[in-house]
Write a protein that holds these residues in place. Structure first.
Motif, PDB file in Angstrom:
ATOM      1  N   MET A 160      43.453  57.790   9.340  1.00 53.53           N
ATOM      2  CA  MET A 160      42.249  57.049   9.944  1.00 53.53           C
ATOM      3  C   MET A 160      42.606  55.619   9.782  1.00 53.53           C
ATOM      4  N   ALA A 161      42.811  54.864  11.149  1.00 54.43           N
ATOM      5  CA  ALA A 161      43.050  53.329  11.201  1.00 54.43           C
ATOM      6  C   ALA A 161      41.504  52.948  10.830  1.00 54.43           C
ATOM      7  N   SER A 162      41.691  51.532   9.999  1.00 50.84           N
ATOM      8  CA  SER A 162      40.394  50.864   9.892  1.00 50.84           C
ATOM      9  C   SER A 162      40.066  49.917  11.053  1.00 50.84           C
ATOM     10  N   THR A 163      38.938  49.769  11.136  1.00 52.24           N
ATOM     11  CA  THR A 163      38.081  49.087  12.096  1.00 52.24           C
ATOM     12  C   THR A 163      37.387  47.960  11.557  1.00 52.24           C
ATOM     13  N   GLU A 164      37.390  47.753  10.277  1.00 48.52           N
ATOM     14  CA  GLU A 164      36.649  47.082   9.471  1.00 48.52           C
ATOM     15  C   GLU A 164      36.954  45.292  10.008  1.00 48.52           C
ATOM     16  N   GLY A 165      35.640  44.801  10.174  1.00 47.56           N
ATOM     17  CA  GLY A 165      35.861  43.481  10.917  1.00 47.56           C
ATOM     18  C   GLY A 165      36.466  43.402  12.445  1.00 47.56           C
ATOM     19  N   LEU A 166      36.439  44.532  13.178  1.00 49.24           N
ATOM     20  CA  LEU A 166      36.786  44.557  14.542  1.00 49.24           C
ATOM     21  C   LEU A 166      35.620  44.963  15.357  1.00 49.24           C
ATOM     22  N   VAL A 167      35.758  44.262  16.714  1.00 49.69           N
ATOM     23  CA  VAL A 167      34.897  44.363  17.863  1.00 49.69           C
ATOM     24  C   VAL A 167      35.647  44.857  18.737  1.00 49.69           C
ATOM     25  N   PRO A 168      35.071  45.575  19.856  1.00 48.38           N
ATOM     26  CA  PRO A 168      35.790  45.856  20.980  1.00 48.38           C
ATOM     27  C   PRO A 168      36.374  44.675  21.954  1.00 48.38           C
ATOM     28  N   ILE A 169      37.486  45.057  22.598  1.00 51.31           N
ATOM     29  CA  ILE A 169      37.860  43.765  23.389  1.00 51.31           C
ATOM     30  C   ILE A 169      36.915  43.175  24.158  1.00 51.31           C
ATOM     31  N   THR A 170      36.903  41.895  24.563  1.00 46.90           N
ATOM     32  CA  THR A 170      36.056  41.399  25.462  1.00 46.90           C
ATOM     33  C   THR A 170      36.735  40.981  26.756  1.00 46.90           C
ATOM     34  N   ARG A 171      35.995  40.800  27.922  1.00 48.13           N
ATOM     35  CA  ARG A 171      36.847  40.172  29.044  1.00 48.13           C
ATOM     36  C   ARG A 171      37.348  38.994  28.806  1.00 48.13           C
ATOM     37  N   ALA A 172      36.679  38.019  28.164  1.00 46.72           N
ATOM     38  CA  ALA A 172      37.487  36.750  27.734  1.00 46.72           C
ATOM     39  C   ALA A 172      38.541  37.045  27.214  1.00 46.72           C
ATOM     40  N   PHE A 173      38.655  37.855  26.170  1.00 45.68           N
ATOM     41  CA  PHE A 173      39.896  38.234  25.528  1.00 45.68           C
ATOM     42  C   PHE A 173      41.055  38.533  26.452  1.00 45.68           C
ATOM     43  N   LEU A 174      40.689  39.651  27.219  1.00 48.62           N
ATOM     44  CA  LEU A 174      41.620  40.078  28.338  1.00 48.62           C
ATOM     45  C   LEU A 174      42.216  39.017  29.131  1.00 48.62           C
ATOM     46  N   ALA A 175      41.217  38.195  29.252  1.00 49.52           N
ATOM     47  CA  ALA A 175      41.505  37.070  30.434  1.00 49.52           C
ATOM     48  C   ALA A 175      42.812  36.107  29.595  1.00 49.52           C
ATOM     49  N   SER A 176      42.282  35.878  28.258  1.00 49.60           N
ATOM     50  CA  SER A 176      43.725  35.274  27.757  1.00 49.60           C
ATOM     51  C   SER A 176      44.753  35.826  27.469  1.00 49.60           C
ATOM     52  N   TYR A 177      44.672  37.396  27.388  1.00 48.37           N
ATOM     53  CA  TYR A 177      45.827  37.908  27.108  1.00 48.37           C
ATOM     54  C   TYR A 177      46.530  38.286  28.360  1.00 48.37           C
ATOM     55  N   TYR A 178      45.787  38.307  29.389  1.00 50.19           N
ATOM     56  CA  TYR A 178      46.738  38.476  30.842  1.00 50.19           C
ATOM     57  C   TYR A 178      47.058  37.262  31.292  1.00 50.19           C
ATOM     58  N   ASP A 179      46.724  35.842  30.739  1.00 50.24           N
ATOM     59  CA  ASP A 179      47.156  34.895  31.254  1.00 50.24           C
ATOM     60  C   ASP A 179      48.857  34.713  30.833  1.00 50.24           C
ATOM     61  N   LYS A 180      49.243  35.350  29.781  1.00 50.98           N
ATOM     62  CA  LYS A 180      50.425  35.492  29.000  1.00 50.98           C
ATOM     63  C   LYS A 180      51.365  36.481  30.134  1.00 50.98           C
ATOM     64  N   HIS A 181      50.724  37.441  30.942  1.00 57.07           N
ATOM     65  CA  HIS A 181      51.302  38.505  31.435  1.00 57.07           C
ATOM     66  C   HIS A 181      50.879  38.387  32.987  1.00 57.07           C
ATOM     67  N   GLN A 182      51.551  37.436  33.832  1.00 53.24           N
ATOM     68  CA  GLN A 182      51.210  37.249  35.300  1.00 53.24           C
ATOM     69  C   GLN A 182      52.104  37.754  35.777  1.00 53.24           C
ATOM     70  N   PHE A 183      51.543  38.834  36.637  1.00 52.57           N
ATOM     71  CA  PHE A 183      52.469  39.477  37.830  1.00 52.57           C
ATOM     72  C   PHE A 183      53.091  38.734  38.714  1.00 52.57           C
ATOM     73  N   PRO A 184      54.292  38.833  38.941  1.00 51.04           N
ATOM     74  CA  PRO A 184      55.042  37.998  39.961  1.00 51.04           C
ATOM     75  C   PRO A 184      54.667  38.526  41.222  1.00 51.04           C
ATOM     76  N   PRO A 185      54.400  37.672  42.241  1.00 53.90           N
ATOM     77  CA  PRO A 185      53.580  37.962  43.554  1.00 53.90           C
ATOM     78  C   PRO A 185      54.602  39.095  44.324  1.00 53.90           C
ATOM     79  N   LEU A 186      53.842  40.052  44.896  1.00 50.21           N
ATOM     80  CA  LEU A 186      54.510  40.856  45.482  1.00 50.21           C
ATOM     81  C   LEU A 186      55.540  40.302  46.776  1.00 50.21           C
ATOM     82  N   SER A 187      56.379  40.896  47.181  1.00 49.88           N
ATOM     83  CA  SER A 187      57.179  40.344  48.527  1.00 49.88           C
ATOM     84  C   SER A 187      56.758  40.192  49.605  1.00 49.88           C
TER      85      SER A 187
END
Length: 439
Positions: A1-28
């Motif tokens: 069982m992995a520990s969740t001590e000190g953790l909280v569910p991801i937030t939308r703000a966190f995902l925004a910062s994560y997705y900033d690093k993974h920007q999809f190149p525009p469609l053709s």
């Protein structure tokens, strides 16, 4: 069982910062251009035609706004691919294309190549959906106690999946249409979401496990209940990656509409020079762009965390909503910040540092205390001197809290404090229908 001590569910703000690093190149640009072209030609094919009920439905669907959810669009693309593959089966070709002339043989070779393109796209999409769903479930399971509780949940899932597959096979064997099959598949997807939400609240099929769920991390239960709220973390995913997928959904629908109308047109023995080439170009672009999108999004999803530290959540939320503040704490004085916590299990998060002063005096006292309605103060975080600190505290009591920076021990030197603080509300349970993980 992995520990969740000190953790909280991801937030939308966190995902925004994560997705900033993974920007999809525009469609053709060819996606929108060819989609417009085949739609225009399809309108020409509609002129003077009496549409069947199925064709009228397809026209309305091709002209409507695609679904909002990422996974619903994935299912919609998969459905359209299967419908197109049905039309591209040799036995379903118009009579004029099944003749033995050299031109017909050339057209047949083109259609078989397009069929292979869609078969590859379908295989890629099915694999992506299966892996993503399994990844979500397995990740959740790693945070559950590795005993009979986890075993019971896995058995329940396996039993449920067998029943779902049997229902699909029964529909197919009874002659159900592709549309009916995918309506059933989407309902089953909704049932999976409902069951995951039930795991989070220990209700429904998991009600009998309620008394056994002691030891299951609350952060995990919070995660599976709230992850897909309308304004929750997955909304950021839809905001970032939804638009290109919506365009591909529209393209798939228009390709199918065009092909359906073209087949009926060809049954009357009419074939114009540009009708097959435009189809060929549209399919090539759709298949390649869908493959690029699925491979990109699959990598983003599999590497995105489900949980983060409360410190990270607090830092990101604070940077989003509030800039750092600076204050000079005079010698012999303190600086206090009061926060009102309305709900238990809220997180009080802080980040501070000193930005000037003599090197050997570059510290300041810091403590956190709770003050009840009568004014009585209870120390929460013991007094300690810091040069800088980031931290958080999960409030088990609602009420007033004070963060205190203390420079009273200094007789001569003021300290310039740079800080930001935030109160992160707890995840709240909402209805099961709105609390579902996309997978």
């Amino acid at each position: 069982m992995a520990s969740t001590e000190g953790l909280v569910p991801i937030t939308r703000a966190f995902l925004a910062s994560y997705y900033d690093k993974h920007q999809f190149p525009p469609l053709s640009d060819d996606v929108s251009r060819l989609c417009d072209e085949i739609r225009s030609v399809a309108r020409d094919l509609l002129q003077g035609r009496t549409l069947s009920e199925g064709e009228s439905l397809l026209v309305r669907e091709a002209e409507s706004t695609p679904p909002h959810k990422i996974d619903e669009n994935m299912w919609k693309n998969r459905e359209q691919i299967e419908e197109i593959l049905f039309l591209l089966k040799r036995s379903n070709w118009p009579t004029m294309l099944q003749q033995s002339t050299a031109q017909d043989a050339e057209l047949g070779a083109v259609l078989l190549r397009l069929k292979e393109k869609f078969e590859s796209a379908l295989k890629l999409l099915v694999t992506f959906q299966a892996r993503n769903s399994e990844h979500v479930f397995n990740t959740v399971m790693t945070y559950l106690p590795q005993d009979f509780r986890g075993t019971l949940i896995r058995q329940q899932k396996e039993r449920s999946e067998r029943n779902k597959q049997a229902a699909v096979e029964a529909l197919i064997n009874s002659g159900g249409s592709i549309r009916e099959q995918y309506a059933l598949l989407w309902n089953q997807q909704m049932e999976r979401r409902k069951q995951l939400a039930q795991l989070g609240s220990a209700t429904g099929v998991y009600k009998t496990l309620v008394k056994y769920l002691v030891g299951v991390p609350q952060v995990l239960l919070d995660f599976v209940r709230q992850i897909n709220d309308d304004e929750g973390p997955m909304e950021e995913q839809r905001h970032r990656y939804g638009p290109p997928l919506y365009s591909l959904t529209k393209m798939a629908l228009n390709i199918r509409l065009y092909l359906s109308l073209l087949w009926r047109h060809l049954e009357a023995g009419k074939l114009q020079g540009n009708q097959i080439p435009i189809l060929e170009k549209a399919v090539d672009v759709y298949a390649s762009e869908l493959e690029r999108f699925i491979k990109f999004i699959g990598n983003v999803f599999v590497n995105a965390p489900f949980f983060i530290t409360a410190e990270d959540a607090g830092a990101i939320e604070a940077s989003k909503n509030e800039e750092y503040q600076e204050v000079s704490v005079a010698a012999g004085k303190t600086h206090e910040v009061s926060l009102t916590v309305e709900d238990i299990n809220s997180y009080i998060a802080w980040d501070f540092s000193l930005i000037q002063g003599r090197l050997n005096l570059q510290d300041i006292g810091f403590s956190l205390e709770y003050e009840d309605s009568s004014g009585k103060k209870t120390p929460i975080l013991p007094y300690k001197r810091y040069e800088s600190d980031q931290g958080n505290f999960c409030a088990c009591i609602a009420g007033n809290y004070k963060l205190v920076w203390d420079n009273s021990y200094s007789s001569f030197f003021s300290k310039v404090l740079r800080y930001k603080v935030d109160c992160i509300p707890p995840v709240v349970e909402s209805s099961a229908s709105a609390n579902q993980v996309e997978g």
